[in-house]
Design an enzyme around this catalytic site. Sequence first.
Site, PDB file in Angstrom:
ATOM      1  CE  LYS A 160      -5.520  -2.671  -1.253  1.00  0.00           C
ATOM      2  NZ  LYS A 160      -6.117  -1.452  -0.656  1.00  0.00           N
TER       3      LYS A 160
ATOM      4  CD  GLU B  68      -4.475   0.665   2.417  1.00  0.00           C
ATOM      5  OE1 GLU B  68      -4.461   0.456   0.888  1.00  0.00           O
ATOM      6  OE2 GLU B  68      -5.511   0.381   3.164  1.00  0.00           O
TER       7      GLU B  68
ATOM      8  CB  CYS C  68      -6.017  -2.659   3.112  1.00  0.00           C
ATOM      9  SG  CYS C  68      -7.591  -2.063   3.833  1.00  0.00           S
TER      10      CYS C  68
END
Length: 284
Positions: free
Chosen positions: A115, A40, A157
């Site tokens: 995301k 990321e 994440c």
Amino acid sequence: MSFAVIQMVSQDDIVANLAQARRLLEQAAAGGARLAVLPENFSALGRRDAAALGRQEANGEGPVLPWLQRTARDLGLWIVAGTLPLPPQGQPDGKPRACSLLVDGQGQFVARYDKLHLFDVDVSDSRGRYRESDDYAHGGQVVVADTPVGRLGLTVCYDLRFPELYGALREAGAELITAPSAFTRVTGAAHWEVLLRSRAIETQCYLLAAAQGGVHPGGRETYGHSLIVDPWGRKLAEIAEGEAALLADRDAVEQAAIRERMPVLRHKRFFAAAEPRQPDVETL
């Protein structure tokens, strides 16, 4: 069917970060990887001009997208480009998304995942307060794509804490799932490994977790511990801190056997949610 995860300690200098990433991707390709996952915020970590960077890239004036295409083509390597800020497709002036791109070995963009879950959390570290939604908008789609190492599901994440997403990826045919990350040192030490191994076991997928691992601008510390986990929950490769390229192989025969011996997808049952219980009220 070899693949790699790349661990970095990205700073706010895009040119330096891309040079570091290129060096590590070259190591992965030299080791036989067909696909590699960057962490990321691989191209910049610590900058607060996400919207400007995203517009620049979308307008064809930024350094990262051409670099990705050129590097993939030069190395003949499929690349999952961790995350970078990009505006919504067709909305060049929209609030950026934390976007994970899949690039094939000819330098073509194959898939884009924005995301879904943004890190708006209070953490007991030196920074204390994280509000990813200040800079980014939520994504809205589950994304899977075919690659030379298998059918790949994309996550990022904080998504790791939401197993419903991983279940949806498995139902869409995922055999491997990426998790480029920048976990804080505090949350990483507590939850990183157990989340990754849980998601791998639940989905019977390989988890490819490329992490940031060190100290970044503003004193931010990331946990590192990039991991490759197999569908039985075994750790195939791990590095604690610093930069590295980790490689592993997919055993498709064993994965199929695991899924056949324990067919959790066929056993899945749906159930109605319980009605919320009204609290008892004492009458005085």
